[in-house]
Design an enzyme around this catalytic site. Structure first.
Site, short mmCIF file in Angstrom:
data_model
loop_
_atom_site.label_atom_id
_atom_site.label_comp_id
_atom_site.label_asym_id
_atom_site.label_seq_id
_atom_site.Cartn_x
_atom_site.Cartn_y
_atom_site.Cartn_z
N LYS A 30 0.83 -1.22 0.00
CA LYS A 30 0.00 0.00 0.00
C LYS A 30 0.86 1.26 0.00
O LYS A 30 0.66 2.17 -0.81
CB LYS A 30 -0.91 0.00 1.24
CG LYS A 30 -1.56 1.36 1.50
CD LYS A 30 -2.45 1.36 2.72
CE LYS A 30 -1.80 1.78 4.01
NZ LYS A 30 -1.66 3.22 4.22
N ASN A 31 1.81 1.32 0.93
CA ASN A 31 2.51 2.59 1.09
C ASN A 31 3.51 2.86 -0.04
O ASN A 31 3.94 4.00 -0.21
CB ASN A 31 3.17 2.67 2.48
CG ASN A 31 2.10 2.85 3.56
OD1 ASN A 31 0.96 3.22 3.26
ND2 ASN A 31 2.44 2.56 4.80
N ARG A 54 -4.02 10.22 3.94
CA ARG A 54 -2.75 10.85 4.28
C ARG A 54 -1.89 11.08 3.03
O ARG A 54 -1.25 12.12 2.87
CB ARG A 54 -2.02 9.91 5.25
CG ARG A 54 -0.85 10.52 5.91
CD ARG A 54 -1.29 11.41 7.04
NE ARG A 54 -0.18 12.21 7.51
CZ ARG A 54 -0.34 13.39 8.07
NH1 ARG A 54 -1.54 13.90 8.24
NH2 ARG A 54 0.70 14.07 8.49
N CYS A 58 -5.33 8.30 9.15
CA CYS A 58 -5.61 7.77 10.49
C CYS A 58 -5.22 8.79 11.55
O CYS A 58 -4.27 9.55 11.38
CB CYS A 58 -4.81 6.49 10.73
SG CYS A 58 -5.29 5.12 9.67
N ARG A 69 -0.11 14.99 13.65
CA ARG A 69 0.61 14.47 12.48
C ARG A 69 1.11 15.65 11.65
O ARG A 69 0.52 16.01 10.63
CB ARG A 69 -0.31 13.56 11.65
CG ARG A 69 -0.67 12.29 12.38
CD ARG A 69 -1.39 11.29 11.48
NE ARG A 69 -0.49 10.64 10.56
CZ ARG A 69 -0.86 9.63 9.74
NH1 ARG A 69 -2.09 9.18 9.76
NH2 ARG A 69 0.01 9.08 8.92
N PRO A 70 2.21 16.27 12.11
CA PRO A 70 2.66 17.49 11.43
C PRO A 70 3.25 17.19 10.05
O PRO A 70 3.62 16.05 9.76
CB PRO A 70 3.76 18.02 12.36
CG PRO A 70 4.23 16.84 13.14
CD PRO A 70 3.09 15.86 13.20
N GLN A 93 8.29 18.86 8.21
CA GLN A 93 9.50 18.39 7.53
C GLN A 93 9.31 18.36 6.01
O GLN A 93 10.26 18.57 5.26
CB GLN A 93 9.91 16.99 8.04
CG GLN A 93 10.25 16.95 9.52
CD GLN A 93 11.40 17.90 9.88
OE1 GLN A 93 12.46 17.86 9.28
NE2 GLN A 93 11.17 18.77 10.85
N ASP A 130 3.43 0.16 12.19
CA ASP A 130 2.18 -0.30 11.57
C ASP A 130 1.85 -1.75 11.92
O ASP A 130 0.82 -2.28 11.49
CB ASP A 130 2.23 -0.11 10.05
CG ASP A 130 2.24 1.37 9.69
OD1 ASP A 130 1.83 2.19 10.52
OD2 ASP A 130 2.68 1.70 8.57
N ARG A 156 -9.13 0.15 3.52
CA ARG A 156 -8.12 1.08 3.00
C ARG A 156 -6.81 0.36 2.68
O ARG A 156 -6.06 0.82 1.83
CB ARG A 156 -7.82 2.18 4.04
CG ARG A 156 -8.89 3.25 4.13
CD ARG A 156 -8.43 4.40 5.01
NE ARG A 156 -7.02 4.61 4.77
CZ ARG A 156 -6.11 4.86 5.73
NH1 ARG A 156 -6.47 4.96 6.97
NH2 ARG A 156 -4.85 5.04 5.41
N1 EPU Z 1 6.77 13.90 11.63
C1 EPU Z 1 7.05 15.19 11.97
N2 EPU Z 1 7.04 16.12 10.97
C2 EPU Z 1 6.78 15.82 9.68
C3 EPU Z 1 6.50 14.49 9.34
C4 EPU Z 1 6.50 13.54 10.34
O1 EPU Z 1 7.29 15.52 13.11
O2 EPU Z 1 6.78 16.71 8.84
C5 EPU Z 1 6.79 12.85 12.68
C6 EPU Z 1 5.42 12.20 12.86
O3 EPU Z 1 4.60 12.93 13.72
C7 EPU Z 1 5.81 10.85 13.39
C8 EPU Z 1 7.15 10.56 12.70
O4 EPU Z 1 7.63 11.82 12.25
O5 EPU Z 1 6.02 10.94 14.76
C9 EPU Z 1 7.09 9.62 11.51
O6 EPU Z 1 6.12 10.05 10.58
P1 EPU Z 1 6.24 9.75 9.02
O7 EPU Z 1 6.29 11.05 8.30
O8 EPU Z 1 7.32 8.76 8.78
O9 EPU Z 1 4.84 9.08 8.72
P2 EPU Z 1 3.95 9.22 7.41
O10 EPU Z 1 4.85 9.37 6.22
O11 EPU Z 1 2.90 10.22 7.59
C10 EPU Z 1 3.97 6.70 6.81
C11 EPU Z 1 2.94 5.63 6.60
C12 EPU Z 1 2.29 5.27 7.92
C13 EPU Z 1 3.37 4.82 8.89
C14 EPU Z 1 4.47 5.88 9.02
C15 EPU Z 1 5.65 5.43 9.87
C16 EPU Z 1 2.19 6.17 4.36
C17 EPU Z 1 1.12 6.67 3.48
N3 EPU Z 1 1.94 6.15 5.67
O12 EPU Z 1 3.27 7.82 7.36
O13 EPU Z 1 1.46 4.17 7.61
O14 EPU Z 1 2.80 4.61 10.18
O15 EPU Z 1 4.97 6.22 7.71
O16 EPU Z 1 6.23 4.29 9.33
O17 EPU Z 1 3.25 5.75 3.89
C18 EPU Z 1 -0.40 2.76 7.80
O18 EPU Z 1 -0.07 2.22 6.73
O19 EPU Z 1 -1.28 2.26 8.56
C19 EPU Z 1 0.24 3.99 8.22
C20 EPU Z 1 -0.28 4.79 9.13
#
Ligand code: EPU
Length: 418
Positions: free
Chosen positions: A22-23, A93, A117, A122-123, A126, A305, A397
């Site tokens: 998925k991701n 997301r 989710c 969820r900032p 970055q 996850d 999803r």
């Molecule tokens: N974070 C920041 N600032 C940012 C981005 C992230 O502080 O600008 C923090 C987040 O708050 C969190 C950490 O960094 O504490 C990691 O977040 P990340 O950006 O890696 O997460 P994401 O890209 O939003 C993806 C997956 C998630 C998975 C996370 C961590 C996708 C679409 N989603 O989310 O997958 O939990 O990486 O591995 O790729 C799922 O599939 O169920 C799912 C939630």
């Protein structure tokens, strides 16, 4: 409203084929917006997050055709706008990948803040920081994040947090940007590598994906071609935890065992049997299990996850286990719902303390997010009696044909309409 009826308590046995990740899919599909040609993407999972991202790129003018269930033919050559549809974007997301893809393509992107989710804050700071270091200007209003990339060019980005999304967005913005980009403290997840492999196969120059320093030399254009998405590490892990929780014997096929090492290491520590083949892993019970501790971390650590699936599996193991969430601010809200089936899990900030070994009780539970939903299905499979799981839109999803796959492993599981 649809729900699952699961009459559990039987060990799962047999083989299950894992679908595409998925991701990776939700990153590679928007990445096709950067390609000047037709992309044939194979092994795309048949899940609603893919449908949502396909709708989003279609609304921008991409032409998407399906060939069978798991292949998409995407032609983004005639895109007509860099403004993403707000109603579609809030559903997921990964809509934030349109920021990097559109700014790379049009040097301009207007994309609403993403949905997805709810794990507390969820900032996307970055992501925005990366665009700024690639010489874009970023403004936000109530409706849109607006990225002006008229001066987009390579730059050095030092991430303060290891972020999958920010790493992928920076790659998307940088592949067609003139000059050289260096991403430091980049995420190393398999889907980051898969995105880079996809883009490289279309002509990009990305080196170092899978390490924490990624170097990109901008190229003038990308050409079309065929690419097959990697197997889903998290779907595979979910079936492995289901096999373990029911003390079954399951061969999880079409996987990359290397991606599952953080999980198999924990299974061995618990006392489960694990046999690795080239593209499969067999999980089987071979005696009493011991309680363990787990901490989630970015790849190659134990994936967040799979945290909810691990928590419920450990509820079936005698003794006290502690699971610490090391990625998300708040990813234990689902424990309240799970307590209807097992009330010996207490949450203390970022730790869940699981007093395992008491019987699970059947109940009516609601999937509160995607992976929490998977943990409730595992709870139901491990529990004697009939459990009802609703909130299926979350599970749909990210899990392709979940009912059929568990039924093929001998589970008594049905999807019914109320
Ligand atoms: N974070 C920041 N600032 C940012 C981005 C992230 O502080 O600008 C923090 C987040 O708050 C969190 C950490 O960094 O504490 C990691 O977040 P990340 O950006 O890696 O997460 P994401 O890209 O939003 C993806 C997956 C998630 C998975 C996370 C961590 C996708 C679409 N989603 O989310 O997958 O939990 O990486 O591995 O790729 C799922 O599939 O169920 C799912 C939630």
């Amino acid at each position: 409203m649809e729900k699952l009826l699961i009459n559990g308590g039987k060990p799962l046995k047999g083989e299950v084929m894992i679908s595409g990740a998925k991701n990776a899919a939700v990153a590679i599909i928007p990445a096709t917006l950067l390609v000047n040609g037709v992309c044939r993407i194979e092994n795309v999972p048949d899940i609603s997050d893919v449908d949502s991202i396909v709708k989003m790129i279609t609304s921008l003018g991409a032409k998407v055709e399906r060939e069978g269930i798991n292949t998409l033919i995407i032609d983004s050559t005639q895109l007509k706008t860099y403004v993403a549809d707000p109603e579609l974007a809030v559903k997921m997301r990964a809509s934030y990948y349109l920021m990097g893809a559109l700014v790379g393509r049009f040097k301009n992107a207007h994309v609403p803040p993403p949905g997805g989710c709810n794990f507390g804050v969820r900032p996307i700071d970055q992501h925005l920081k990366a665009f700024k270091y690639l010489n874009c200007s970023v403004t936000t209003d109530d409706d849109f994040v607006k990225i002006d990339g008229s001066s987009l060019s390579g730059g050095n980005v030092y991430f303060d947090v290891v972020s999958v999304g920010a790493t992928i967005n920076a790659i998307l913005a940088a592949v067609l940007a003139p000059g050289r980009t260096v991403l430091e403290s980049a995420a190393k997840e398999p889907h980051v590598v898969d995105l880079a492999n996809f883009l490289n196969s279309m002509g990009a120059q990305i080196k170092g994906a899978g390490t924490d320093v990624i170097k990109i030399t901008g190229v003038p254009s990308l050409k079309g071609g065929t690419y097959s998405i990697i197997p889903d590490q998290i779907e595979a892990g979910t079936y492995m935890f289901a096999a373990a929780a029911t003390r079954g014997d399951v061969v999880v096929k079409n996987v990359i065992p290397k991606h599952l090492e953080a999980i198999t290491a924990k299974f061995l520590e618990m006392g489960l049997g694990v046999d690795e083949g080239d593209e499969e892993v067999r999980i089987y019970a071979k005696g009493p299990l011991t309680a363990i501790n787990i901490k989630t971390m970015p790849y190659p650590g134990f994936p967040t996850d799979l945290q909810p699936q691990a928590v419920i599996m450990l509820a079936t193991v005698n003794g006290t286990s502690i699971v610490t969430e090391g990625v998300w601010e708040s990813r234990f809200q689902y424990v309240e719902q799970l307590a209807k089936m097992y009330d010996k899990i207490s949450v203390d900030g970022k730790r869940a303390i699981i007093k395992g070994g008491a019987p699970l009780v059947p109940a009516k539970v609601t999937a509160t997010d995607l992976r929490a939903g998977a943990s409730m299905v595992i709870a139901a499979l491990a529990c004697n009696g009939t459990t009802e799981v609703d909130g299926l839109r979350h599970i749909d999803r990210g899990y392709e044909h979940i009912v059929e796959k568990f039924a093929a492993l001998g589970a008594d599981i049905q999807r019914v309409d109320d």
